[in-house]
Write an enzyme that holds these catalytic residues in place. Structure first.
Site, PDB file in Angstrom:
ATOM      1  N   PRO A   1     -87.098  23.744  30.806  1.00 21.81           N
ATOM      2  CA  PRO A   1     -88.325  22.963  30.687  1.00 21.81           C
ATOM      3  C   PRO A   1     -88.724  22.196  31.941  1.00 21.81           C
ATOM      4  CG  PRO A   1     -86.516  21.833  29.613  1.00 21.81           C
ATOM      5  CD  PRO A   1     -85.989  23.174  30.022  1.00 21.81           C
TER       6      PRO A   1
ATOM      7  N   ASP B   1     -93.126  31.311  38.281  1.00 28.52           N
ATOM      8  CA  ASP B   1     -94.335  30.861  37.587  1.00 28.52           C
ATOM      9  C   ASP B   1     -94.805  29.507  38.116  1.00 28.52           C
ATOM     10  OD1 ASP B   1     -94.544  33.057  36.011  1.00 28.52           O
ATOM     11  OD2 ASP B   1     -93.631  32.170  34.229  1.00 28.52           O
TER      12      ASP B   1
ATOM     13  N   LYS C   1     -99.803  31.478  36.671  1.00 29.71           N
ATOM     14  CA  LYS C   1    -100.784  31.774  35.627  1.00 29.71           C
ATOM     15  C   LYS C   1    -101.274  30.446  35.086  1.00 29.71           C
ATOM     16  CE  LYS C   1     -99.049  36.185  33.831  1.00 29.71           C
ATOM     17  NZ  LYS C   1    -100.316  36.911  33.765  1.00 29.71           N
TER      18      LYS C   1
ATOM     19  N   GLY D   1     -89.171  27.572  31.042  1.00 31.28           N
ATOM     20  CA  GLY D   1     -88.655  27.622  29.678  1.00 31.28           C
ATOM     21  C   GLY D   1     -87.747  28.806  29.471  1.00 31.28           C
ATOM     22  N   ASP D   2     -87.999  29.571  28.415  1.00 28.92           N
ATOM     23  CA  ASP D   2     -87.188  30.742  28.070  1.00 28.92           C
ATOM     24  C   ASP D   2     -88.066  31.987  28.190  1.00 28.92           C
ATOM     25  OD1 ASP D   2     -84.953  32.217  26.985  1.00 28.92           O
ATOM     26  OD2 ASP D   2     -86.142  32.392  25.157  1.00 28.92           O
TER      27      ASP D   2
ATOM     28  N   THR E   1     -85.850  26.583  25.944  1.00 30.40           N
ATOM     29  CA  THR E   1     -87.299  26.592  25.793  1.00 30.40           C
ATOM     30  C   THR E   1     -87.841  25.165  25.771  1.00 30.40           C
ATOM     31  OG1 THR E   1     -89.136  27.445  24.489  1.00 30.40           O
ATOM     32  CG2 THR E   1     -87.220  26.669  23.265  1.00 30.40           C
TER      33      THR E   1
ATOM     34  N   MET F   1     -99.092  25.962  24.707  1.00 26.69           N
ATOM     35  CA  MET F   1    -100.441  26.144  25.279  1.00 26.69           C
ATOM     36  C   MET F   1    -101.504  25.655  24.301  1.00 26.69           C
ATOM     37  SD  MET F   1     -99.725  29.891  27.006  1.00 26.69           S
ATOM     38  CE  MET F   1     -98.603  30.420  25.697  1.00 26.69           C
TER      39      MET F   1
END
Length: 459
Positions: free
Chosen positions: A220, A243, A265, A297-298, A326, A378
């Protein structure tokens, strides 16, 4: 970082120490390991200093320091163990243009000398900016025990062999050769030379290395929540494709020589396409690289993992998955809650607020039931959509909702609200970081305060 660590070239350079007692001796024992031209200025030098001068290891000026004594000196140490005298000689050294260290006086020093692990030419420097010298010594002791006393010998011989090793292609093959060499513990110069020759022959004749891909969860955000396996993957990676939400502190853990490629992203914003990410992964792996695809996260949780695995399979590239913690697990821990609780719920749903087609639709009727718990990834930009769908399907407007921004990070923020107030609460909060929305859960402290308020209102 207030002090930037450097290794300064002292070969043939002048270094001056003012003082002849224990503080000066401590510095000189370190400085005598260098190839600097040492000068000691002291009215009453310790016997060891007199002996070193007689042996030609340093120059001794047996008087109080005067202007010009530090001319052309690269470094100067004020080590008189007297504040007034140290201030006087430091001022003279400043005027002579030397960098000045006043022993045991961090505030008036231009540089500090770290604790050192010496396996010349391998030197490990440990500094705490004066905050914790005891900790620096403990770290030094730990490193001393880990490094072979013969590491310096191996490094010196390895340095002389570098020209021969250049016969290997620059990059992965050359790094693997040196990694093989330094993984051994070689006792003699002859053994080291023989080992280097045989290893070079082995690596020159080895077939081209096949690339591979590790799809790694970065957790996280808190580096302490990174798994050991993920840490090892970062340490070995040739290429890291990461990411946007991966914390900078975690990227810092990657091997210094690794190629770092952003594959950011952003929901409803500019993004690197999944096809472009797949191409990056496959291209570098085909070139023989160990690729780490680093995901916040995962990777198995809303991480487009299947698409990247399919791309590797189609290209015939070996892959493995390294799961991570996660974000929902870190966030619910911050609430002091658990996902499930006897008498409240026996299951939890992990859903996303939006997908590649826009806002994501779910079984809103089931989610609207009392006692249901959901972790919504999200969900920040889709909060009004989620709120409307749940209320439309009969959810109680007073259903507890908690939003956690930047879960596990120093800037973590927790907002406790209700479904009916989810918007405008989120808009007013002006969240800037990634956020998770929990339906049916409240922070334990906030929940206790609410219950106390209800009891007081009833009296």
């Amino acid at each position: 970082m207030k002090h930037f660590p450097i290794f300064m070239a002292l070969e043939g350079r002048r270094v001056v120490v003012s003082g002849g007692g224990e503080a000066a001796l401590a510095k000189l024992r370190l400085l005598l390991k260098t190839e600097a031209k040492l000068t000691v200025v002291a009215k009453t030098p310790a016997p060891e200093i007199v002996d070193w001068a007689a042996e030609g290891r340093l120059t001794l000026i047996d008087r109080a320091m005067e202007a010009g004594d530090a001319l052309c000196a690269r470094l100067f140490y004020a080590a008189n163990e007297d504040d007034a005298e140290d201030a006087r000689v430091a001022d003279l050294a400043h005027r002579d243009g030397a960098l000045v260290n006043v022993v045991d006086n961090l505030q008036d020093s231009q540089f500090i000398t770290p604790a050192m692990v010496d396996r010349d030419p391998v030197v490990v420097a440990i500094g705490t900016e004066g905050a914790a010298p005891v900790l620096a010594r403990a770290i030094k002791k730990d490193i001393e025990e880990r490094l072979s006393p013969r590491l310096g010998l191996m490094a010196r011989i390895g340095k002389a062999f570098r020209a021969k090793a250049d016969a290997l292609p620059f990059g992965v093959k050359r790094r693997e050769f040196w990694a093989d060499y330094y993984a051994q513990d070689i006792a003699t110069e002859d053994a080291a030379a023989s080992t280097l020759d045989s290893l070079l022959d082995k690596h020159l004749n080895a077939s081209a290395k096949e690339g591979r891909v590790e799809l790694v969860g970065a957790g996280p955000g808190d580096p302490d929540l990174l798994t050991l396996k993920a840490r090892k993957a970062l340490d070995a990676a040739d290429v890291v494709i990461y990411d946007r939400l991966v914390a900078p502190e975690i990227l810092e853990l990657a091997r210094r020589e690794a190629v770092m490629l952003s594959a950011g992203k952003e929901g409803f914003g500019p993004s690197v396409t999944q096809d472009a990410i797949n191409d990056m992964i496959v291209t570098h792996a085909r070139d023989g690289a160990h690729v780490v695809r680093l995901k916040s996260g995962d990777p198995t949780m809303f991480g487009r993992l299947d698409e990247e695995i399919a791309a590797c399979d189609a290209a015939g590239i070996a892959w493995s998955v390294v799961p991570g913690i996660t974000s929902a697990s870190a966030a619910v821990a911050a609430l002091g809650q658990s996902f499930t609780k006897r008498g409240r719920n026996s299951g939890v749903r992990f859903i996303t607020g939006h997908d590649t087609k826009g806002f994501a639709d779910h079984d809103w009727k089931t989610l609207a039931r009392e006692g249901e718990v959901a972790a919504i990834y999200m969900g920040k930009k889709s909060a009004r959509f989620i709120q409307g769908r749940l209320l439309m399907h009969g959810a109680d407007a007073l259903t507890q909702v908690t939003v956690i921004e930047n879960a596990s990070r120093p800037e973590q923020r927790i907002l406790a609200t209700t479904l009916g107030e989810l918007e405008p609460t989120l808009t007013n909060a002006k969240l800037a970081g990634p956020a998770l929305v929990f339906l049916g859960l409240a922070p334990r402290a906030a929940l206790s305060a609410a219950q106390q308020h209800e009891m007081e209102a009833a009296i």
